[in-house]
Design a protein around this motif. Sequence first.
Motif, PDB file in Angstrom:
ATOM      1  N   PRO A   1       0.805  -1.233   0.000  1.00 30.12           N
ATOM      2  CA  PRO A   1       0.000   0.000   0.000  1.00 30.12           C
ATOM      3  C   PRO A   1       0.832   1.276   0.000  1.00 30.12           C
ATOM      4  CG  PRO A   1      -0.043  -1.028   2.162  1.00 30.12           C
ATOM      5  CD  PRO A   1       0.644  -1.987   1.263  1.00 30.12           C
ATOM      6  N   ILE A   2       2.145   1.157  -0.150  1.00 29.47           N
ATOM      7  CA  ILE A   2       2.992   2.330  -0.383  1.00 29.47           C
ATOM      8  C   ILE A   2       3.302   2.457  -1.870  1.00 29.47           C
ATOM      9  CG2 ILE A   2       5.242   3.392   0.055  1.00 29.47           C
ATOM     10  CD1 ILE A   2       5.220   2.031   2.798  1.00 29.47           C
ATOM     11  N   ILE A   3       3.832   1.389  -2.440  1.00 30.66           N
ATOM     12  CA  ILE A   3       4.291   1.427  -3.835  1.00 30.66           C
ATOM     13  C   ILE A   3       3.134   1.452  -4.821  1.00 30.66           C
ATOM     14  CG2 ILE A   3       5.612   0.204  -5.598  1.00 30.66           C
ATOM     15  CD1 ILE A   3       7.283   1.489  -3.369  1.00 30.66           C
ATOM     16  N   ALA A   4       2.143   0.575  -4.622  1.00 30.56           N
ATOM     17  CA  ALA A   4       1.052   0.469  -5.597  1.00 30.56           C
ATOM     18  C   ALA A   4       0.259   1.769  -5.752  1.00 30.56           C
ATOM     19  CB  ALA A   4       0.131  -0.687  -5.222  1.00 30.56           C
ATOM     20  N   PRO A   5      -0.118   2.466  -4.667  1.00 34.72           N
ATOM     21  CA  PRO A   5      -0.829   3.733  -4.852  1.00 34.72           C
ATOM     22  C   PRO A   5      -0.003   4.790  -5.578  1.00 34.72           C
ATOM     23  CG  PRO A   5      -1.243   2.893  -2.662  1.00 34.72           C
ATOM     24  CD  PRO A   5      -0.159   2.035  -3.247  1.00 34.72           C
ATOM     25  N   LEU A   6       1.315   4.814  -5.349  1.00 30.94           N
ATOM     26  CA  LEU A   6       2.152   5.780  -6.068  1.00 30.94           C
ATOM     27  C   LEU A   6       2.114   5.507  -7.567  1.00 30.94           C
ATOM     28  CD1 LEU A   6       5.237   5.941  -3.669  1.00 30.94           C
ATOM     29  CD2 LEU A   6       3.446   7.663  -3.949  1.00 30.94           C
ATOM     30  N   ILE A   7       2.188   4.237  -7.948  1.00 30.04           N
ATOM     31  CA  ILE A   7       2.107   3.873  -9.373  1.00 30.04           C
ATOM     32  C   ILE A   7       0.734   4.217  -9.921  1.00 30.04           C
ATOM     33  CG2 ILE A   7       2.176   1.952 -11.008  1.00 30.04           C
ATOM     34  CD1 ILE A   7       4.149   0.575  -9.076  1.00 30.04           C
ATOM     35  N   GLY A   8      -0.307   3.818  -9.210  1.00 32.27           N
ATOM     36  CA  GLY A   8      -1.665   4.061  -9.679  1.00 32.27           C
ATOM     37  C   GLY A   8      -2.004   5.534  -9.774  1.00 32.27           C
ATOM     38  N   GLY A   9      -1.530   6.325  -8.815  1.00 31.21           N
ATOM     39  CA  GLY A   9      -1.806   7.759  -8.847  1.00 31.21           C
ATOM     40  C   GLY A   9      -1.203   8.429 -10.069  1.00 31.21           C
ATOM     41  N   VAL A  10       0.046   8.096 -10.370  1.00 28.10           N
ATOM     42  CA  VAL A  10       0.703   8.665 -11.557  1.00 28.10           C
ATOM     43  C   VAL A  10      -0.035   8.225 -12.822  1.00 28.10           C
ATOM     44  CG1 VAL A  10       2.817   8.643 -12.936  1.00 28.10           C
ATOM     45  CG2 VAL A  10       2.952   8.893 -10.446  1.00 28.10           C
ATOM     46  N   ALA A  11      -0.438   6.956 -12.875  1.00 24.86           N
ATOM     47  CA  ALA A  11      -1.169   6.457 -14.049  1.00 24.86           C
ATOM     48  C   ALA A  11      -2.483   7.207 -14.229  1.00 24.86           C
ATOM     49  CB  ALA A  11      -1.420   4.959 -13.900  1.00 24.86           C
ATOM     50  N   GLY A  12      -3.212   7.422 -13.126  1.00 28.04           N
ATOM     51  CA  GLY A  12      -4.483   8.143 -13.217  1.00 28.04           C
ATOM     52  C   GLY A  12      -4.309   9.578 -13.656  1.00 28.04           C
ATOM     53  N   ALA A  13      -3.238  10.231 -13.186  1.00 29.41           N
ATOM     54  CA  ALA A  13      -2.977  11.622 -13.565  1.00 29.41           C
ATOM     55  C   ALA A  13      -2.612  11.732 -15.037  1.00 29.41           C
ATOM     56  CB  ALA A  13      -1.858  12.198 -12.699  1.00 29.41           C
ATOM     57  N   PHE A  14      -1.781  10.825 -15.525  1.00 28.33           N
ATOM     58  CA  PHE A  14      -1.401  10.873 -16.939  1.00 28.33           C
ATOM     59  C   PHE A  14      -2.574  10.519 -17.843  1.00 28.33           C
ATOM     60  CE2 PHE A  14       3.024  11.057 -15.549  1.00 28.33           C
ATOM     61  CZ  PHE A  14       3.571  11.904 -16.525  1.00 28.33           C
ATOM     62  N   LEU A  15      -3.433   9.619 -17.393  1.00 21.60           N
ATOM     63  CA  LEU A  15      -4.633   9.313 -18.179  1.00 21.60           C
ATOM     64  C   LEU A  15      -5.529  10.542 -18.265  1.00 21.60           C
ATOM     65  CD1 LEU A  15      -6.498   7.365 -19.672  1.00 21.60           C
ATOM     66  CD2 LEU A  15      -7.405   6.645 -17.444  1.00 21.60           C
ATOM     67  N   TYR A  16      -5.702  11.221 -17.152  1.00 21.08           N
ATOM     68  CA  TYR A  16      -6.511  12.447 -17.158  1.00 21.08           C
ATOM     69  C   TYR A  16      -5.884  13.478 -18.110  1.00 21.08           C
ATOM     70  CZ  TYR A  16      -8.589  16.832 -15.735  1.00 21.08           C
ATOM     71  OH  TYR A  16      -9.229  18.047 -15.754  1.00 21.08           O
ATOM     72  N   ARG A  17      -4.574  13.653 -18.006  1.00 19.58           N
ATOM     73  CA  ARG A  17      -3.878  14.634 -18.850  1.00 19.58           C
ATOM     74  C   ARG A  17      -4.011  14.275 -20.327  1.00 19.58           C
ATOM     75  NH1 ARG A  17      -2.665  19.510 -17.593  1.00 19.58           N
ATOM     76  NH2 ARG A  17      -0.995  19.187 -16.099  1.00 19.58           N
ATOM     77  N   ALA A  18      -3.944  12.979 -20.642  1.00 13.40           N
ATOM     78  CA  ALA A  18      -4.062  12.561 -22.034  1.00 13.40           C
ATOM     79  C   ALA A  18      -5.449  12.840 -22.598  1.00 13.40           C
ATOM     80  CB  ALA A  18      -3.740  11.063 -22.145  1.00 13.40           C
ATOM     81  N   LEU A  19      -6.465  12.692 -21.764  1.00 13.06           N
ATOM     82  CA  LEU A  19      -7.828  12.885 -22.245  1.00 13.06           C
ATOM     83  C   LEU A  19      -8.260  14.340 -22.264  1.00 13.06           C
ATOM     84  CD1 LEU A  19      -9.663   9.923 -20.432  1.00 13.06           C
ATOM     85  CD2 LEU A  19      -9.036  10.085 -22.847  1.00 13.06           C
ATOM     86  N   PHE A  20      -7.701  15.147 -21.351  1.00 11.24           N
ATOM     87  CA  PHE A  20      -8.181  16.519 -21.195  1.00 11.24           C
ATOM     88  C   PHE A  20      -7.084  17.552 -21.368  1.00 11.24           C
ATOM     89  CE2 PHE A  20     -11.051  13.933 -18.523  1.00 11.24           C
ATOM     90  CZ  PHE A  20     -12.251  14.212 -19.155  1.00 11.24           C
ATOM     91  N   SER A  21      -6.030  17.197 -22.096  1.00 10.00           N
ATOM     92  CA  SER A  21      -4.903  18.122 -22.274  1.00 10.00           C
ATOM     93  C   SER A  21      -5.307  19.384 -23.001  1.00 10.00           C
ATOM     94  CB  SER A  21      -3.762  17.436 -23.027  1.00 10.00           C
ATOM     95  OG  SER A  21      -4.206  16.976 -24.302  1.00 10.00           O
ATOM     96  N   ALA A  22      -6.333  19.289 -23.786  1.00 11.22           N
ATOM     97  CA  ALA A  22      -6.801  20.468 -24.507  1.00 11.22           C
ATOM     98  C   ALA A  22      -7.538  21.433 -23.585  1.00 11.22           C
ATOM     99  CB  ALA A  22      -7.704  20.063 -25.661  1.00 11.22           C
TER     100      ALA A  22
END
Length: 257
Positions: free
Chosen positions: A236-257
């Motif tokens: 619960p330390i490593i996995a949330p850090l990975i998942g959080g970055v993935a969620g942020a980049f997914l958001y950025r990819a979809l809403f970068s405009a």
Amino acid sequence: MNPYLAEFIGTAILILLGNGVVANVVLKQSKGQNGDWMVITTGWGLGVAMAVYSVGRISGAHLNPAVTVALASIGDFSWSQVPGYILAQIAGGATGATLVWLTYLAHWAETDDKAGKLACFSTAPTIRKTGPALITEIIGTAMLVFGVLAIGKIGAGIPAAELEALGNVPPLLQALVATWWSPLLVGLLVVSIGLSLGGPTGYAINPARDLGPRIAHQLLPIAGKGGSDWRYAWVPIIAPLIGGVAGAFLYRALFSA
């Protein structure tokens, strides 16, 4: 208020109310003993909402190293502030857990279940398989970060003069903390994640939520406690850090405009 102090206080509130509902359900002779998963997820969601309401306009209410690192990874938060935020969050988590211990002080000795006592502080998987637990926490945290940023986007359109007062709040979180209803939606997001994705691991989705209270469990003189399960603690330390970055980049990819 200093943003680091705000993160400390906000995370302490989060853990006090979140782990408090677990203690209410798990510990013997509590008024809430034998409550169900719906009680726990609702308590956690409301705890998150109250924490965001309390400090959101001061620090952005990250309350979670996964959120802090995710925002820094997409350039929405300064890396120089990341260590201070994380330390404040972990300390706040340990403090909130200590307050839970004090609140239920008379109940620890009455409870025989050592695993249940640990559950009042930190998480554990229902099935001891590391790979699936990692996947669960990655997916849950990705959904958390993506959802938080999406809620912030819904609140876009706040007058510029009002946003200028939120100097310490990352731009992507400004609209979120500037509206009265957005923190409540974040709380409902946490309820949804708990109900839908929380079964396998107890949905830590936050390194400070798990590590701070686990440290408290290790150090506090809890009556009849067992071990603090440090063999699992890295998940619960490593996995949330990975998942959080993935969620942020997914958001950025979809809403970068």
